[in-house]
Design an enzyme around this catalytic site. Structure first.
Site, short mmCIF file in Angstrom:
data_model
loop_
_atom_site.label_atom_id
_atom_site.label_comp_id
_atom_site.label_asym_id
_atom_site.label_seq_id
_atom_site.Cartn_x
_atom_site.Cartn_y
_atom_site.Cartn_z
N ARG A 1 1.33 -2.97 -4.17
CA ARG A 1 0.47 -2.10 -3.42
C ARG A 1 -0.97 -2.39 -4.40
NH1 ARG A 1 -3.09 2.18 -5.46
NH2 ARG A 1 -3.47 3.36 -3.40
N VAL A 2 -1.84 -2.59 -3.54
CA VAL A 2 -3.13 -2.52 -3.97
C VAL A 2 -4.10 -1.60 -3.48
CG1 VAL A 2 -5.51 -3.97 -4.13
CG2 VAL A 2 -3.16 -5.19 -4.28
N GLY B 1 -6.81 5.45 -2.44
CA GLY B 1 -7.45 4.29 -2.24
C GLY B 1 -7.34 3.85 -0.82
N SER C 1 -4.02 7.15 -16.48
CA SER C 1 -4.46 6.78 -15.02
C SER C 1 -5.25 5.24 -14.99
CB SER C 1 -5.57 7.75 -14.48
OG SER C 1 -6.97 7.40 -15.24
N THR D 1 -8.19 0.96 -12.68
CA THR D 1 -7.30 1.71 -12.36
C THR D 1 -5.79 1.43 -12.63
OG1 THR D 1 -6.38 3.50 -10.67
CG2 THR D 1 -6.76 1.17 -9.99
N THR E 1 -8.30 7.28 -11.95
CA THR E 1 -9.07 5.79 -11.97
C THR E 1 -10.42 6.27 -12.82
OG1 THR E 1 -8.34 5.44 -9.82
CG2 THR E 1 -10.37 4.07 -10.54
N THR F 1 -12.87 7.34 -6.76
CA THR F 1 -11.42 7.53 -7.20
C THR F 1 -10.88 8.36 -6.27
OG1 THR F 1 -12.36 9.71 -8.47
CG2 THR F 1 -12.50 7.72 -9.73
N GLY F 2 -9.34 8.57 -6.20
CA GLY F 2 -8.67 9.08 -5.38
C GLY F 2 -7.86 8.27 -4.33
N1 GLY Z 1 -8.25 4.74 -6.23
C1 GLY Z 1 -7.16 4.35 -7.02
C2 GLY Z 1 -6.10 3.92 -6.31
O1 GLY Z 1 -5.94 4.41 -4.90
O2 GLY Z 1 -5.56 2.90 -6.55
#
Ligand code: GLY
Length: 366
Positions: free
Chosen positions: A244-245, A270, A85, A234, A216, A267-268
């Site tokens: 993608r950010v 984004g 991750s 992450t 993450t 985390t999770g």
């Molecule tokens: N929380 C990490 C992401 O969505 O990239």
């Protein structure tokens, strides 16, 4: 006329100390009323951060800087090829390229730094800290972030491990029945070296839609002086659209630290955190007097309210993805919460390192 460089030179002698006294002289409204002058050092992290919290607390107990402490902690996970991750071994994007995101915030100096979509550098959190320390910027992305890292002496490395490459090839084979890649069943050959039953370490990852792994690490610490810092790092959403950010490198989304109030990271999924300014919301809720856990739960409720797209909702109308928050306030109280039950976070306090259950909004079904 005084240039910025001259100003920095003349003020170099006061540096961080000046920032601290300015911050203390003008506390922001609503900082927690009870502020113990000596705090027991505490670190919290996502569930994959047991070593990170232990390292961070050891470091601040020995007098280390709070930001150095959390970065040292997450570097362990970034360098670990077994954690798919984060950093080295992270699952790649649609094109099979690992692109990493990270941000840091240093409470005492009110500093922030971040990198997004950086390729070929194992420890993006260290690069984010260097953006904060050695540039006048907060966020560098893509090729520019990589060039900056190389200028600072980082090594360019292949971040795709054999395991994450195989996982990507397997995903590509099942992605569409209209492209020219054969499915695993059609090919009659296993992906070289692959075992479908292999444990990819994805138990550490949140599944954002039941198919696409996402993980993450966030780590936050408070030292005995009550100074706070945090980091989030992450490889982002597996198989993401290149470029993608996520929330991790966005200050206020995947991380926020206010040295007068507390620290939070996530985390999770984004996208959900970015739309609700998640970590900033948690810190502001703690400023208004909420406990870390209650603040995390309230910020998650906002995500539920914002999730109106049918494609992101289960049959019962709830989010089909996961988000977790981890927080510490200025007194060293800590907490965390998740949309669904079953999550845990890592804590180190008083010489003890352990997992604690995350509070949650909904029971996980099935
Ligand atoms: N929380 C990490 C992401 O969505 O990239």
């Amino acid at each position: 006329m005084t240039s910025r460089r001259d100003f920095l030179k003349t003020s170099a002698g006061v540096g961080v100390g000046a920032a601290v006294s300015l911050g203390s002289a003008q506390p922001l409204r609503g900082a927690p009323a009870v502020h113990k002058s000596v705090v027991v050092p505490v670190a919290v992290a996502s569930g994959n951060g047991l070593e990170a919290v232990e390292t961070a607390v050891r470091s601040v107990t020995q007098g280390g800087d709070t930001l150095d402490a959390v970065v040292e902690g997450v570097n362990i996970v970034e360098r670990d090829p077994g954690d798919a991750s984060v950093g080295f071994g992270g699952l790649p994007n649609l094109d099979g390229v690992v692109q990493l995101d990270s941000s840091v915030m240093h409470g005492p100096s009110r500093g922030a730094g971040a990198v997004a979509c950086i390729e070929g550098i194992k420890t993006p959190s260290s690069v984010a800290r260097d953006v904060m320390r050695y540039t006048d910027h907060v966020l560098l992305v893509g090729e520019g972030a990589q060039r900056f890292a190389l200028s600072m002496g980082y090594q360019l490395e292949d971040l795709l491990t054999e395991r994450s490459r195989r996982r990507w090839i397997e995903w590509r084979a099942t992605m569409s029945d209209r492209d020219d890649y054969l499915t695993l069943e059609e090919t009659g050959h296993a992906v070289p070296g692959s075992s479908r039953q292999e444990d990819y370490g994805l138990g550490l990852l949140d599944s954002h839609d039941g198919v696409r792994p996402q993980g993450t690490i966030n780590c936050n610490v408070i030292n005995s002086d009550g100074d706070l810092s945090g980091v989030t790092t992450t490889s982002g959403l597996a198989w993401k659209v290149p470029g993608r950010v996520g929330d991790s490198p966005i200050v206020g989304a995947g991380l926020y630290v206010d040295n007068d109030v507390g620290a939070c990271g996530s985390t999770g999924r984004g996208e959900a955190v970015i739309k609700t300014c998640g970590s900033h919301s948690v810190v502001e809720l703690m400023r208004s007097g909420m406990s870390p856990t209650d603040a995390c739960l309230e910020a998650l409720r906002r995500i539920v309210t914002f999730t109106v797209e049918p494609r992101l909702r289960n049959a019962d109308g709830r989010p089909s993805f996961g988000v977790n928050y981890y927080a510490i306030n200025k007194n060293g109280d800590h907490g965390g919460a998740s949309i669904y039950s079953g999550g845990r976070y890592a804590v180190c306090r008083d010489g003890e390192t352990r997992h604690e259950d995350l509070a949650y909004l909904f029971e996980r079904r099935g």
